[in-house]
Design an enzyme around this catalytic site. Structure first.
Site, PDB file in Angstrom:
ATOM      1  N   SER A 468       0.840  -1.187   0.000  1.00 48.78           N
ATOM      2  CA  SER A 468       0.000   0.000   0.000  1.00 48.78           C
ATOM      3  C   SER A 468       0.883   1.247   0.000  1.00 48.78           C
ATOM      4  CB  SER A 468      -0.966  -0.031   1.184  1.00 48.78           C
ATOM      5  OG  SER A 468      -1.985   0.925   1.030  1.00 48.78           O
ATOM      6  N   ASP A 555      -8.766  -5.448  -5.604  1.00 50.26           N
ATOM      7  CA  ASP A 555      -8.439  -4.330  -4.728  1.00 50.26           C
ATOM      8  C   ASP A 555      -9.299  -3.111  -5.067  1.00 50.26           C
ATOM      9  OD1 ASP A 555      -7.231  -2.452  -3.079  1.00 50.26           O
ATOM     10  OD2 ASP A 555      -5.199  -3.075  -3.573  1.00 50.26           O
ATOM     11  N   HIS A 587      -6.938  -5.902  -1.182  1.00 48.89           N
ATOM     12  CA  HIS A 587      -5.834  -5.019  -0.783  1.00 48.89           C
ATOM     13  C   HIS A 587      -4.887  -5.790   0.140  1.00 48.89           C
ATOM     14  CE1 HIS A 587      -3.977  -1.129  -0.677  1.00 48.89           C
ATOM     15  NE2 HIS A 587      -4.014  -1.080   0.655  1.00 48.89           N
TER      16      HIS A 587
END
Length: 638
Positions: A468, A555, A587
Site C-alpha cells: 500500500s 483491490d 488489498h
C-alpha cells in the site's frame, strides 16, 4: 553473492499459514470464549468453555475466505457477531451465530454493501445498531437489527455526513463531517430539529482527536484528544456543562486506546505506545490489575476483552521471539490462567529478538525504529527495509512474522516509523503534510544510513519492501534514489497519485478533503502538477534496479491500474520488471495458498539480488491463483 553464515531454515508456511488462534473474546457471563481458528486454512468462528479451551468447536464453516476482523459478543450472551466479505472487495457484511448452533444469519445485505457495527448495548441485549451503504454507496444509514429474527429498521437516513456517533440507548448524539480545509466537525441537535456545531477539530488535530464512547448514563463523553497539547490525552467531557477532565496522558506518546468497563462504559485504563506499550490506570481499583501484569509478564500486554462485570479479562502476552500467549486473568483471585498460544509451531524455534532504536532525521525528528537480525550478526549484512502502509499507521514491537522469516534467511530487517506514523503526537504526524515522496521518504533514507553507519547493513545489498503506502515508498525508492537500493518489492502500491485519488471508493469521498489537505490539492492545476511530480510513474525511466510488483485483482483501494500502468511504462522504456497478479485477492494477500505463493516468490527474488538463503519452492505455487504477467524469467526457480 552469498551469505557466509548458514542457519537452519524455518519453512515459510510456519510463519505465514493462518495462525491457530486470534481475536479472543470472552462472553458477558465470563464462561465462554469465542475466537478465530482455521478450518482447512480458512479462519472461522470457534467457541470454547473458558475452563477447557482445548475442547473448542466451530460455529461456522466457511471455505472460501477468512472472516473479517470484527468479533463481538452480543449482550444477550447467546449470539456472536462477526464480519466477512466475499472476495476481497471490502463489502463486509455483519452476521450473527448462536452459541447453541445453527446457520449464521446475515444482519446486513449479503452483497453490494459495506457494513459495520455501530453500537452494542446491554440495555438492548437482543438488538444491535449497524450502518451500511446499500441505499447509496457514498453514505452509511443507521439500522436497528433484531438478533432473533434478523429484521432491520432504518432509524437514521444519511445524505450528508461521514458517520454518526450513538449512545447505549441507541440515540444518535453526534454527526461527523469533514470540511474543505481538512477539519472535522461534530454536530448535534440540542432542540431535536436542526443540526448545530457541537465542536470543531482543527486540521492539526484531525488525525489525533476522536470521541471514544458515551458513558452508559449518557452524561459523559470520553475523548482521545490532542487539542491544546501535542500528545493526545484521555479526556472526560460533561455533556451538560461541557467541562473537561484529563484522565490520562503520556509525555512521549499519544493515548491510543481506552479500556472501558462494559457495565458502565467508563474507562478503566488507557494505552500509550512509544517504543513499547504502557498501560495507565484511570479507575483506582484497576491499578492493582496493571501492577499484577507487570509482575506476571515480561512482554507487552494487550487486553482483548472483559466479562460484563469486568471481573475476568482476556489478555494477550506479546513477546518478540515467542508466539503470542492468551491468558484469562481473574480479578477476584488475582490469578492468571493460560489458555493457548497463537502459533504453537513457532515454539522452541530459533527466533530473533526485535530491538527498538531511535534514529534522528536530518531535520531533527526522532524516529522509533525496530531492528531484527541474527544474534550471530557481527558484520554488515544484507538488509530489508520494511515500510508500513497507511501511511497513518505505525509499526510496533512484538513478534513480527516477516521480521522473523527474513532474519532466518540471513537478512537484517528494519521497520521505521517515519513522520506521519501514528502515536507520536500531532507535530510528528503533521510533519508529513504534503510529504509523500518528500520528507517521509528521506526519513526512510536516514534510517538506512543509520543502519549502514552502525555496521548493520551492507550498503550494496539493501532492499526496500512494503504494501500500500509501503509499496508507494518502494517505487519511490527506485525512482528517486535509483542507486540506493539493490532491489524493491511493491505489494498493492500506488504508482500515480492522481489516478489513485481519482478512483478511490465512493464511501471514502465523505472525507476526501483529508487527502487534499495532507497529500496535495488535486483540485488545482498547481496541486495536480505537484502530485504528478511526486508520483513514481512520472520518473519510471530512472529505474535501474530489479523490481517485483504484486497486485490483488479485486483491490478497491489501490486498483489494478496502479500496478498495470507502471509495468507498462517500464516495458515501454525497456526496463525489466516482474509483475504478479492474484485475481481473487483484494488489498493484500489473504488466502493461504496465495500467501504461500507470494512469499515463495519474494524469497526467490531477494535471494537472487541480496544473496540470502532460500527454501525450495516445492508445492508452494500449487493451489494459488498467481499469474505472472511479466518477467517470470527474471526470478530463478519460478
Amino acid at each position: 553473492m552469498q551469505l557466509k553464515e548458514r542457519t537452519r531454515l524455518i519453512p515459510r508456511k510456519t510463519f505465514f499459514d493462518p495462525i491457530e488462534r486470534r481475536l479472543v473474546k470472552i462472553s458477558p457471563c465470563g464462561q465462554w470464549i469465542a475466537f478465530h481458528a482455521p478450518i482447512n486454512g480458512v479462519h472461522n468462528l470457534w467457541l470454547a468453555c473458558i475452563e477447557d479451551p482445548q475442547t473448542a468447536r466451530p460455529l461456522t464453516s466457511f471455505t472460501d475466505r477468512h472472516l473479517g476482523l470484527t468479533l463481538e459478543w452480543a449482550f444477550d450472551g447467546h449470539h456472536i457477531l462477526f464480519s466477512r466479505d466475499q472476495s476481497g472487495d471490502e463489502n463486509f457484511c455483519i452476521m450473527s451465530v448462536s452459541i447453541h448452533g445453527g446457520d449464521p444469519v446475515y444482519l446486513t445485505p449479503k452483497v453490494g454493501a459495506k457494513a459495520y457495527l455501530q453500537e452494542i448495548s446491554r440495555k438492548h441485549p437482543n438488538e444491535i445498531l449497524v450502518a451500511h451503504n446499500v441505499r447509496t454507496k457514498k453514505h452509511f444509514d443507521l439500522y436497528r437489527v433484531s438478533l432473533c429474527t434478523g429484521a432491520s429498521q432504518l432509524i437514521k437516513q444519511n445524505d450528508r455526513f461521514a458517520g454518526f456517533f450513538t449512545d447505549s440507548n441507541f440515540n444518535v448524539r453526534l454527526a461527523r463531517r469533514y470540511t474543505d480545509n481538512g477539519e472535522v466537525e461534530y454536530l448535534h441537535r440540542p432542540d431535536g430539529k436542526d443540526w448545530q456545531r457541537y465542536t470543531l477539530i482543527p486540521f492539526e488535530d484531525s488525525l489525533t482527536t476522536r470521541p471514544v464512547e458515551f458513558s452508559e448514563d449518557g452524561q459523559t463523553l470520553f475523548w482521545i484528544d490532542s487539542r491544546g497539547r501535542d500528545k493526545a490525552a484521555a479526556l472526560a467531557e460533561n455533556t451538560q456543562t461541557r467541562a473537561i477532565a484529563v484522565l490520562a496522558q503520556d509525555s512521549q506518546a499519544d493515548i491510543s486506546n481506552l479500556l472501558l468497563a462494559p457495565h458502565t462504559q467508563r474507562p478503566l485504563a488507557a494505552k500509550a505506545t512509544f517504543a513499547r506499550t504502557n498501560w495507565k490506570g484511570i479507575d483506582p481499583q484497576f491499578e492493582s490489575v496493571l501492577s499484577a501484569f507487570k509482575e506476571l509478564f515480561a512482554g507487552d500486554i494487550e487486553i482483548s476483552s472483559l466479562s460484563e462485570n469486568a471481573d475476568k479479562l482476556i489478555i494477550a502476552h506479546v513477546q518478540d521471539n515467542q508466539p503470542v500467549e492468551f491468558y484469562c486473568y481473574d480479578r477476584s483471585t488475582g490469578k492468571s490462567t493460560f489458555l493457548f498460544v497463537t502459533q504453537p509451531k513457532l515454539q522452541d524455534l530459533p527466533l530473533v529478538r526485535m530491538s527498538p532504536a531511535i534514529v534522528k532525521t536530518r531535520d531533527g525528528l526522532d524516529l522509533v525504529c525496530y531492528l531484527s537480525r541474527s544474534v550471530k550478526a557481527e558484520e554488515p549484512h544484507p538488509m530489508v527495509l520494511l515500510v508500513h502502509g497507511g501511511p497513518w499507521m505505525r509499526d510496533s514491537w512484538g513478534i513480527h512474522p516477516t521480521h522473523q522469516w527474513l532474519s532466518n534467511r540471513g537478512y537484517a530487517v528494519l521497520s521505521v516509523n517515519f513522520r506521519g506514523s501514528t502515536g507520536f503526537g500531532k507535530s510528528f504526524i503533521n510533519a508529513s503534510k504534503n510529504e509523500w515522496g518528500g520528507k517521509m521518504q528521506t526519513d526512510l533514507l536516514d534510517a538506512v544510513d543509520w543502519a549502514i553507519g552502525e555496521g548493520i547493513a551492507d550498503p550494496n545489498r539493501i532492499a526496500i519492501m512494503g504494501g500500500s503506502y509501503g509499496g508507494f515508498a518502494a517505487l519511490t525508492g527506485l525512482t528517486q534514489t535509483p542507486k540506493k537500493f539493490a532491489c524493491a518489492i511493491d505489494l498493492v502500491g500506488i504508482s500515480n497519485l492522481l489516478s489513485f485519488l481519482d478512483t478511490i471508493p465512493e464511501y471514502w469521498k465523505t472525507w476526501k478533503s483529508l487527502y487534499r489537505t495532507r497529500l496535495g490539492d488535486y483540485t488545482t492545476e498547481e496541486g495536480r502538477a505537484f502530485l504528478k511530480e511526486r508520483s513514481p510513474l512520472t520518473h519510471v525511466g530512472k529505474i535501474e534496479k530489479p523490481l517485483l510488483i504484486v497486485q490483488g485483482g479485486k483491490d478497491v483501494r489501490v486498483k489494478p491500474p496502479e500496478s498495470e500502468q507502471i509495468v507498462s511504462a517500464m516495458q515501454d522504456h525497456g526496463i525489466p520488471v516482474t509483475y504478479g497478479l492474484f485475481p481473487d485477492e483484494g488489498h493484500g494477500i489473504q488466502k493461504m495458498h496465495n500467501r504461500r505463493a507470494y512469499h515463495a516468490m519474494v524469497e526467490l527474488f531477494l535471494a537472487k539480488h541480496l544473496g540470502g538463503q532460500q527454501e525450495a519452492v516445492g508445492t508452494d505455487l500449487e493451489g494459488s491463483s498467481l499469474q505472472i504477467l511479466a518477467g517470470r524469467d527474471l526470478i530463478d526457480g519460478l
